[in-house]
Design a protein around this motif. Sequence first.
Motif, PDB file in Angstrom:
ATOM      1  N   THR A  11       0.863  -1.175   0.000  1.00 45.50           N
ATOM      2  CA  THR A  11       0.000   0.000   0.000  1.00 45.50           C
ATOM      3  C   THR A  11       0.902   1.229   0.000  1.00 45.50           C
ATOM      4  N   VAL A  16      -4.930   5.761   2.590  1.00 42.16           N
ATOM      5  CA  VAL A  16      -5.349   4.363   2.686  1.00 42.16           C
ATOM      6  C   VAL A  16      -4.577   3.678   3.818  1.00 42.16           C
ATOM      7  N   GLU A  17      -3.266   3.915   3.873  1.00 39.42           N
ATOM      8  CA  GLU A  17      -2.447   3.360   4.955  1.00 39.42           C
ATOM      9  C   GLU A  17      -2.969   3.806   6.318  1.00 39.42           C
ATOM     10  N   GLY A  19      -6.029   4.804   7.106  1.00 36.29           N
ATOM     11  CA  GLY A  19      -7.320   4.171   7.371  1.00 36.29           C
ATOM     12  C   GLY A  19      -7.167   2.724   7.796  1.00 36.29           C
ATOM     13  N   ILE A  20      -6.314   1.998   7.104  1.00 33.08           N
ATOM     14  CA  ILE A  20      -6.055   0.602   7.460  1.00 33.08           C
ATOM     15  C   ILE A  20      -5.500   0.516   8.875  1.00 33.08           C
ATOM     16  N   TYR A  23      -8.258   0.949  11.510  1.00 35.81           N
ATOM     17  CA  TYR A  23      -9.135  -0.215  11.700  1.00 35.81           C
ATOM     18  C   TYR A  23      -8.393  -1.410  12.291  1.00 35.81           C
ATOM     19  N   GLU A 132      -5.537  -1.202  -3.678  1.00 37.10           N
ATOM     20  CA  GLU A 132      -5.171  -0.624  -2.382  1.00 37.10           C
ATOM     21  C   GLU A 132      -6.419  -0.240  -1.591  1.00 37.10           C
ATOM     22  N   MET A 133      -7.432   0.280  -2.269  1.00 39.19           N
ATOM     23  CA  MET A 133      -8.674   0.646  -1.591  1.00 39.19           C
ATOM     24  C   MET A 133      -9.381  -0.591  -1.043  1.00 39.19           C
ATOM     25  N   ARG A 135      -8.133  -3.100   0.321  1.00 42.56           N
ATOM     26  CA  ARG A 135      -7.542  -3.422   1.629  1.00 42.56           C
ATOM     27  C   ARG A 135      -8.225  -2.642   2.743  1.00 42.56           C
ATOM     28  N   LEU A 136      -8.479  -1.355   2.492  1.00 46.35           N
ATOM     29  CA  LEU A 136      -9.159  -0.521   3.475  1.00 46.35           C
ATOM     30  C   LEU A 136     -10.612  -0.948   3.626  1.00 46.35           C
ATOM     31  N   THR A 139     -10.851  -4.328   5.458  1.00 47.63           N
ATOM     32  CA  THR A 139     -10.489  -4.222   6.873  1.00 47.63           C
ATOM     33  C   THR A 139     -11.616  -3.553   7.663  1.00 47.63           C
ATOM     34  N   GLU A 140     -12.210  -2.523   7.081  1.00 48.52           N
ATOM     35  CA  GLU A 140     -13.345  -1.869   7.738  1.00 48.52           C
ATOM     36  C   GLU A 140     -14.507  -2.841   7.878  1.00 48.52           C
TER      37      GLU A 140
END
Length: 157
Positions: A11, A16-17, A19-20, A23, A132-133, A135-136, A139-140
């Motif tokens: 990522t 994005v990093e 946000g990940i 969470y 990459e999105m 992943r976020l 995870t959410e």
Amino acid sequence: MEIELLTVGKTSIRFVEDGIAEYIKRLKHYIPYSIKSIPDIKNVSKMEKTKQKELEGEKILESIAPSDFIILLDERGKEYSSIEFSGFIEKQMISGRRKVVFIVGGPYGFSEAVYRRSDSLLSLSKMTFNHEMVRLFFTEQVYRAMTILRGEPYHHE
């Protein structure tokens, strides 16, 4: 049970990093959760898509254990509402599985070998998202599932 998100490539988008990370920090209160990244394949500009998928597939298969329950994030997979997904996660937890690995493939998807090894396919949407999105978003959704299972007020119906 442990949940791992296995991805191809790292990522690199800062928000994005962030946000990940947020969470993952929240998930520590519920379930062991981790993200593991396989390095991108080098020199792909002249490589056929099939060859790139095969090389990524080899790295994916090397990164999982025979006992892992494998779920591919794939556009052809089953779609769940957030409540249905929480039920799916609960079912995996009750089953006694030690580790469930969700996998995000490379830009062209998965090799046939990875499809053969998978236990299930999951689609986050009929839309296509940047890897990459995903992943976020994923995870959410795991966090949301855990709050639903605990009856906490994060999710609203």
